[in-house]
Design an enzyme around this catalytic site. Structure first.
Site, PDB file in Angstrom:
ATOM      1  N   LYS A 121      -7.609   3.297  -4.236  1.00 20.16           N
ATOM      2  CA  LYS A 121      -7.153   2.187  -5.113  1.00 20.16           C
ATOM      3  C   LYS A 121      -8.032   1.482  -6.043  1.00 20.16           C
ATOM      4  CE  LYS A 121      -2.859   3.587  -4.692  1.00 20.16           C
ATOM      5  NZ  LYS A 121      -1.913   4.324  -5.586  1.00 20.16           N
ATOM      6  N   GLY A 441       6.590  15.390   2.486  1.00 21.17           N
ATOM      7  CA  GLY A 441       7.991  15.784   1.800  1.00 21.17           C
ATOM      8  C   GLY A 441       7.735  17.002   0.635  1.00 21.17           C
ATOM      9  N   CYS A 525      -1.762  12.928 -13.667  1.00 25.95           N
ATOM     10  CA  CYS A 525      -1.262  11.741 -14.539  1.00 25.95           C
ATOM     11  C   CYS A 525       0.158  11.520 -13.845  1.00 25.95           C
ATOM     12  CB  CYS A 525      -1.125  12.105 -15.798  1.00 25.95           C
ATOM     13  SG  CYS A 525      -2.665  12.702 -16.561  1.00 25.95           S
ATOM     14  N   ASP A 608       9.827   6.604   1.107  1.00 31.24           N
ATOM     15  CA  ASP A 608       8.344   6.303   1.066  1.00 31.24           C
ATOM     16  C   ASP A 608       8.079   4.853   0.459  1.00 31.24           C
ATOM     17  OD1 ASP A 608       7.705   9.072   1.814  1.00 31.24           O
ATOM     18  OD2 ASP A 608       8.334   9.686  -0.195  1.00 31.24           O
ATOM     19  N   HIS A 650       6.580   6.392   4.631  1.00 30.10           N
ATOM     20  CA  HIS A 650       5.329   6.891   4.317  1.00 30.10           C
ATOM     21  C   HIS A 650       4.348   5.843   3.463  1.00 30.10           C
ATOM     22  CE1 HIS A 650       2.087   9.377   3.034  1.00 30.10           C
ATOM     23  NE2 HIS A 650       2.454   9.106   1.799  1.00 30.10           N
ATOM     24  N   CYS A 652       0.420   5.966   1.642  1.00 28.58           N
ATOM     25  CA  CYS A 652      -1.124   6.709   1.435  1.00 28.58           C
ATOM     26  C   CYS A 652      -1.930   5.327   1.274  1.00 28.58           C
ATOM     27  CB  CYS A 652      -1.256   7.347   0.064  1.00 28.58           C
ATOM     28  SG  CYS A 652       0.403   7.756  -0.808  1.00 28.58           S
ATOM     29  N   GLU A 674      -2.063   7.903   5.450  1.00 36.38           N
ATOM     30  CA  GLU A 674      -3.315   8.563   5.016  1.00 36.38           C
ATOM     31  C   GLU A 674      -4.335   8.037   6.038  1.00 36.38           C
ATOM     32  OE1 GLU A 674      -5.818   6.681   3.599  1.00 36.38           O
ATOM     33  OE2 GLU A 674      -6.989   8.248   3.168  1.00 36.38           O
ATOM     34  N   HIS A 703      -5.839  15.770  -0.831  1.00 41.31           N
ATOM     35  CA  HIS A 703      -6.563  15.746  -2.041  1.00 41.31           C
ATOM     36  C   HIS A 703      -7.697  16.470  -2.238  1.00 41.31           C
ATOM     37  CE1 HIS A 703      -4.554  11.437  -1.570  1.00 41.31           C
ATOM     38  NE2 HIS A 703      -3.969  11.961  -2.953  1.00 41.31           N
TER      39      HIS A 703
HETATM   40  C1  LIG Z   1       1.540  10.263  -4.573  1.00 37.70           C
HETATM   41  N1  LIG Z   1       0.649   9.731  -5.598  1.00 37.70           N
HETATM   42  C2  LIG Z   1       1.567   9.263  -6.696  1.00 37.70           C
HETATM   43  C3  LIG Z   1       1.198   8.068  -7.200  1.00 37.70           C
HETATM   44  N2  LIG Z   1       2.105   7.612  -8.366  1.00 37.70           N
HETATM   45  C4  LIG Z   1       2.946   8.176  -8.896  1.00 37.70           C
HETATM   46  N3  LIG Z   1       3.882   7.906  -9.772  1.00 37.70           N
HETATM   47  N4  LIG Z   1       3.445   9.464  -8.138  1.00 37.70           N
HETATM   48  C5  LIG Z   1       2.908   9.942  -7.171  1.00 37.70           C
HETATM   49  O1  LIG Z   1       3.211  11.143  -6.566  1.00 37.70           O
HETATM   50  N5  LIG Z   1       0.115   7.416  -6.832  1.00 37.70           N
HETATM   51  C6  LIG Z   1      -0.544   7.759  -5.842  1.00 37.70           C
HETATM   52  C7  LIG Z   1      -0.549   9.091  -5.553  1.00 37.70           C
HETATM   53  C8  LIG Z   1      -1.491  10.061  -5.981  1.00 37.70           C
HETATM   54  N6  LIG Z   1      -1.306  10.271  -7.551  1.00 37.70           N
HETATM   55  C9  LIG Z   1      -0.611  11.274  -7.784  1.00 37.70           C
HETATM   56  C10 LIG Z   1      -0.478  11.200  -9.367  1.00 37.70           C
HETATM   57  C11 LIG Z   1       0.205  12.316  -9.857  1.00 37.70           C
HETATM   58  C12 LIG Z   1       0.378  13.550  -9.249  1.00 37.70           C
HETATM   59  C13 LIG Z   1       0.629  14.558 -10.174  1.00 37.70           C
HETATM   60  O2  LIG Z   1       0.832  15.709  -9.661  1.00 37.70           O
HETATM   61  N7  LIG Z   1       1.058  14.474 -11.377  1.00 37.70           N
HETATM   62  C14 LIG Z   1       1.294  15.793 -12.214  1.00 37.70           C
HETATM   63  C15 LIG Z   1       2.521  15.518 -13.124  1.00 37.70           C
HETATM   64  C16 LIG Z   1       3.807  15.218 -12.519  1.00 37.70           C
HETATM   65  C17 LIG Z   1       4.987  15.307 -13.396  1.00 37.70           C
HETATM   66  O3  LIG Z   1       5.520  14.371 -13.723  1.00 37.70           O
HETATM   67  N8  LIG Z   1       5.345  16.542 -13.764  1.00 37.70           N
HETATM   68  C18 LIG Z   1       6.345  16.841 -14.905  1.00 37.70           C
HETATM   69  C19 LIG Z   1       5.853  17.542 -16.212  1.00 37.70           C
HETATM   70  C20 LIG Z   1       4.973  18.746 -15.525  1.00 37.70           C
HETATM   71  C21 LIG Z   1       4.305  19.276 -16.776  1.00 37.70           C
HETATM   72  O4  LIG Z   1       3.080  18.819 -17.167  1.00 37.70           O
HETATM   73  N9  LIG Z   1       4.699  20.133 -17.564  1.00 37.70           N
HETATM   74  C22 LIG Z   1       4.171  20.844 -18.696  1.00 37.70           C
HETATM   75  C23 LIG Z   1       4.926  21.900 -18.942  1.00 37.70           C
HETATM   76  C24 LIG Z   1       4.973  23.277 -18.041  1.00 37.70           C
HETATM   77  C25 LIG Z   1       5.487  24.536 -18.545  1.00 37.70           C
HETATM   78  O5  LIG Z   1       6.266  24.599 -19.427  1.00 37.70           O
HETATM   79  O6  LIG Z   1       5.038  25.421 -17.834  1.00 37.70           O
HETATM   80  C26 LIG Z   1       4.179  20.028 -20.067  1.00 37.70           C
HETATM   81  O7  LIG Z   1       4.970  18.942 -20.152  1.00 37.70           O
HETATM   82  O8  LIG Z   1       3.397  20.198 -20.758  1.00 37.70           O
HETATM   83  C27 LIG Z   1       7.385  17.948 -14.334  1.00 37.70           C
HETATM   84  O9  LIG Z   1       7.036  18.533 -13.223  1.00 37.70           O
HETATM   85  O10 LIG Z   1       8.163  18.055 -14.774  1.00 37.70           O
HETATM   86  C28 LIG Z   1       0.279  16.075 -13.080  1.00 37.70           C
HETATM   87  O11 LIG Z   1       0.138  17.237 -13.353  1.00 37.70           O
HETATM   88  O12 LIG Z   1      -0.991  15.279 -13.389  1.00 37.70           O
HETATM   89  C29 LIG Z   1       0.340  13.757  -8.025  1.00 37.70           C
HETATM   90  C30 LIG Z   1      -0.513  12.522  -7.421  1.00 37.70           C
HETATM   91  N1  HCS Z   2       7.410  12.084  -0.616  1.00 33.52           N
HETATM   92  C1  HCS Z   2       6.296  12.111  -1.286  1.00 33.52           C
HETATM   93  C2  HCS Z   2       5.347  11.068  -1.064  1.00 33.52           C
HETATM   94  C3  HCS Z   2       4.129  10.976  -1.975  1.00 33.52           C
HETATM   95  S1  HCS Z   2       3.445   9.381  -1.446  1.00 33.52           S
HETATM   96  C4  HCS Z   2       5.477  13.213  -1.341  1.00 33.52           C
HETATM   97  O1  HCS Z   2       5.677  14.031  -0.472  1.00 33.52           O
HETATM   98  O2  HCS Z   2       5.018  13.694  -2.467  1.00 33.52           O
HETATM   99 ZN    ZN Z   3       1.456   9.606  -0.062  1.00 33.28          ZN
END
Ligand SMILES: CN1c2c(nc(N)[nH]c2=O)NC[C@@H]1CNc1ccc(C(=O)N[C@@H](CCC(=O)N[C@@H](CCC(=O)N[C@@H](CCC(=O)O)C(=O)O)C(=O)O)C(=O)O)cc1
Ligand code: HCS
Ligand code: ZN
Length: 761
Positions: A121, A441, A525, A608, A650, A652, A674, A703
């Protein structure tokens, strides 16, 4: 005249262009030149976006991470990636993401697989950086090419460029020694390289360089304080002006030090350290610039401009040209443009400012300070109306929620029996083997899942069609887990866009954006939901999904929730009441969900709290207060259940040294954490039976695309068993699997289950 500047601009792109370009390149669908061209295009656009500021940042763009960029600029590459024969950008991605030997072979790369750099972080934010690695023999060699190229680009874009670099002391402070050597011992080797970098800037005709030293807002022992003196006395003679930037907190006992360093200007985060602005203005020598971060770079609320002017005007009178104003920190932590939001409620929208709007606010403040408030009367009056509307809106305040929160007492967060009495009741029901296996999860969020959700959002797929598509995915996850032989199953979270946004969307008191993306790490993101009012839960949020998943299997299915502290820490939250108050409201709402899951027959419920650790204040003196309300909030959420219901949590990035008693006080039956990238080092905090309940130390670094071998997992678990009694150990990955592909998850979990069987044998 007051000078306006910015510390950093969000680089992912208003439409996440960088994310899509990176992922396409990594998949081999586009070329390196295309990726580089997109980078240049984004940089150019972002400088255009910042037009009107007196000085703009250069070098704040990174393809993956600004700390990793700095490691490459300083020639500090981990030994295992030195001598790579391919392109430097590919090597950079190898450090960031790791690479399995198999993937390297498939892509025809000349050098084999490598482990990814550790990620952690960035201070108390939800951004993650790649940890610099050091050993006693680490050497540094300057590679200024990235910064020089970007400077040239900025010049041709016609901006007054200020290169941004991470300062030498913070760079060492952020890193990790891989042997017994002290990081500070490297300072004498590092400083000449910084000196050469500043000389390069001088040769390029640069006037100001922003040198970020956020380590100054943390507690520093005398050796680290002395390092600042040594570093800046050494760099003093260079022919560029240095603006030393601090952010994310107060300088406190480092204030005098920061004011005495031989630099040309000091930036203070006036959102977190308003009291220190006047003190710094007094303490700084008369030839130094004071930059004040007067606009909050971490939230999305409009600034109360009148209130800001009240304290800025006297300061401007006192400092004249020596006053600079800016956002409190880099705008990396906020979305790009509110103007892109088409669906936000008009009233709530009028209270908000994203990166571009924050820069507009900065310009209004500068005009008011330089030409008088009358010169921006219309802007100030519109701002005052928005601030008043938010302050008095009935949508913000819900008396029933406030009344429920006022009734919270300690009994609400106490389980009926202690762990020692609950555990046998739970094992009688769950009947699990030794070293039980589970996952955290989420299962892969495939393109099909995301596509279905996006079609549903735009109305092309109806509710029933979307439900059916998600149920199919849940069924797939359940079948795969049964085939793998996992002991406690999860439904896979297919229906969730994000573990925080999903709940924000279902709770009253929250709103959410369409395009409010913020980089979390690399190409990943988040879209933090916006907590604007008192929180309540209109109806059950997860029960239908979990009971459906449980109906597909005889194995225990975990109810899966995000805890109140994590929802709070990963949302944009209210600044009109203490965070603890919002957290208690969230706790009551999620508690109701826990009890509904239990009523529906769910035997294991995971809550979580991935972000509980990251929310810890940067100063130890404030830890107790935070931990008190954070742990209390978790307990309120979790501990209303019967003895027979097993509560998991859980986390991280589990650096628990110094807070293990609070983690234990949460009283979850099982905690999964983690640990794999740290080679179980993080378990040191749990050593000597300090943690009384069950623990699942992560054995699969999710990751990285690397697939852990069975032997590696056995070895990690054996290390864990040296610190924690084997009968209290679980076997699980580090975190959720949503970012991975099924093709990676199946072999990795196959090895994990096989490892557990070996351990049982
Ligand atoms: C576990 N972690 C998380 C953190 N913070 C969070 N708020 N959530 C977390 O899970 N912090 C610590 C850790 C590590 N960080 C991350 C952060 C982000 C992701 C991740 O996988 N992000 C995805 C976006 C997730 C999301 O919101 N998805 C939406 C939108 C999907 C999308 O992009 N759709 C497209 C269209 C696709 C199509 O039509 O085919 C669009 O909108 O253009 C959803 O699922 O609906 C990322 O991709 O960045 C993981 C760990
Ligand atoms: N239940 C969540 C925790 C992420 S920190 C997952 O499995 O993605
Ligand atoms: Zn986690």
């Amino acid at each position: 005249m007051v000078t306006t500047h910015n510390l950093g601009f969000p680089r992912i792109g208003a439409k996440r262009e960088l994310k899509f370009a990176l992922e396409s390149y990594w998949k081999g669908l586009s070329s390196r030149d295309e990726l580089k061209a997109l980078g240049a295009q984004l940089r150019r656009r972002h400088w255009e976006n910042q037009q009107g500021l007196d000085v703009v940042p250069v070098g704040d763009f990174a393809f993956y991470d600004q700390v990793l960029d700095m490691s490459f600029t300083l020639g500090n590459l981990p030994e295992r990636v030195q001598g790579f024969h391919g392109d430097a950008l590919d090597n950079y991605f190898r450090v960031a993401r790791g690479r399995s030997a198999q993937a390297a072979e498939e892509h025809g790369a000349c050098c084999g697989g490598v482990a990814a750099g550790e990620m952690t972080k960035w201070f108390d934010t939800n951004y993650h950086y790649i940890v610099p690695e050091f050993t006693a023999s680490t050497g540094f060699t300057l590679d200024p090419s990235r910064l020089v190229t970007q400077l040239t680009e900025a010049r041709s874009a016609g901006v007054n460029a200020k290169p941004v670099i991470i300062g030498p002391v913070t760079y060492l402070w952020l890193g990790k020694a891989k042997d017994d050597s002290g990081r500070l011992a490297l300072l004498p080797k590092l400083l000449p390289v910084y000196g050469a970098l500043l000389d390069t800037f001088a040769a390029q005709g640069v006037e100001w360089v922003q040198i970020d030293e956020p380590a100054l807002v943390s507690e520093l022992d005398p050796a680290w304080q002395q390092a600042f003196v040594t570093a800046y006395e050494t760099l003093e003679t260079r022919r560029v002006k240095l603006l030393l930037a601090t952010y994310f907190g107060q300088l406190q006992d480092n204030l005098a030090l920061a004011c005495s360093l031989p630099v040309d200007g000091l930036h203070i985060d006036a959102i977190n350290a308003r009291d220190e602005v006047a003190k710094a203005a007094q303490a700084l020598p008369a030839d130094r610039v004071l930059s004040v971060g007067a606009i909050n770079g971490r939230n999305i609320w409009k600034t109360d401009l009148d209130a800001a002017l009240e304290w800025l005007e006297p300061l401007a009178k006192m400092l004249g040209d020596r006053l600079w104003i800016a956002p409190s920190c880099s705008l990396l932590h906020v979305p790009v443009d509110l103007a892109s939001e088409q669906k936000l409620d008009a009233e709530i929208r009028s209270w908000l400012a994203f990166a571009l709007q924050k820069l507009d606010e900065l310009k209004v403040l500068a005009s008011a300070l330089n030409q008088g408030r009358a010169s921006v009367a219309a802007e100030l009056s519109a701002n005052a109306a928005a601030i008043e509307s938010r302050r008095t809106s009935p949508r913000v305040h819900n008396p029933a929620v406030k009344a429920a929160a006022a009734k919270i007492d300690a009994a609400l967060g106490r389980r009926a029996s202690v762990y020692g009495q609950r555990a046998p009741k739970q094992s009688a029901i769950l009947n699990l083997p030794a070293y039980p296996t589970t996952t955290i999860g989420s299962f892969p969020q495939t393109a099909e899942i995301r596509h279905a959700r996006s079609e549903h959002k735009r109305g092309a797929l109806d509710h029933a069609g979307y439900q059916a598509a998600m149920r199919k995915e849940i069924e797939r996850s359940v079948r795969e887990q049964e085939a793998l032989g996992l002991d406690v199953l999860a439904h896979g979270e297919a229906e969730r866009n994000d573990m925080v946004e999903y709940f924000g969307e279902q709770l009253d008191g929250y709103t959410f954006s369409q395009l409010g993306w913020v980089q979390s790490y690399g190409s990943r993101c988040v879209k933090p939901p916006i907590l604007f009012g008192d929180i309540s839960r209109p109806k059950a949020m997860t029960v239908e999904w979990i009971t459906y998943a449980q109906s597909l299997t005889a194995k225990p299915m975990k109810g899966m929730l995000t805890g109140p502290v994590t929802i709070l820490n990963w949302s944009f939250v209210r600044d009109d009441q203490p965070r603890s108050v919002s957290c208690h409201q969230l706790a009551l709402a999620i508690r109701d969900e826990v009890l509904d899951l239990e009523k529906a027959g769910v035997r294991v419920i995971q809550i979580d709290e991935a972000a509980l650790r990251e929310g810890l204040p940067l100063r130890r003196a404030q830890w107790n207060d935070y931990l008190q309300w954070a742990v209390e909030s978790f307990r309120i959420t979790a501990n209303g259940v019967r003895d027979e219901t097993q509560i998991h949590t859980h986390m991280c990035y589990s650096e628990f040294n110094g807070i293990i008693a609070s983690i234990a006080d949460m009283d979850a039956d099982v905690i999964t954490i983690e640990t794999s990238r740290s080679d179980m080092e993080l378990l040191d905090a749990f050593d000597n039976f300090k943690y009384p309940n069950e623990i699942g130390p992560g054995v699969y670094d999710i990751h990285s695309p690397n697939i852990p071998s069975q032997e590696h997992i056995v070895q990690l678990m054996k290390k864990a068993a040296e610190r924690i009694p084997a009968e209290r150990l679980w076997v699980n990955p580090d975190c959720g699997l949503k970012t991975r592909q099924w093709e990676e998850v199946i072999p990795a979990l196959t090895n994990m289950v096989a490892a557990a069987k070996t351990l049982r044998g």
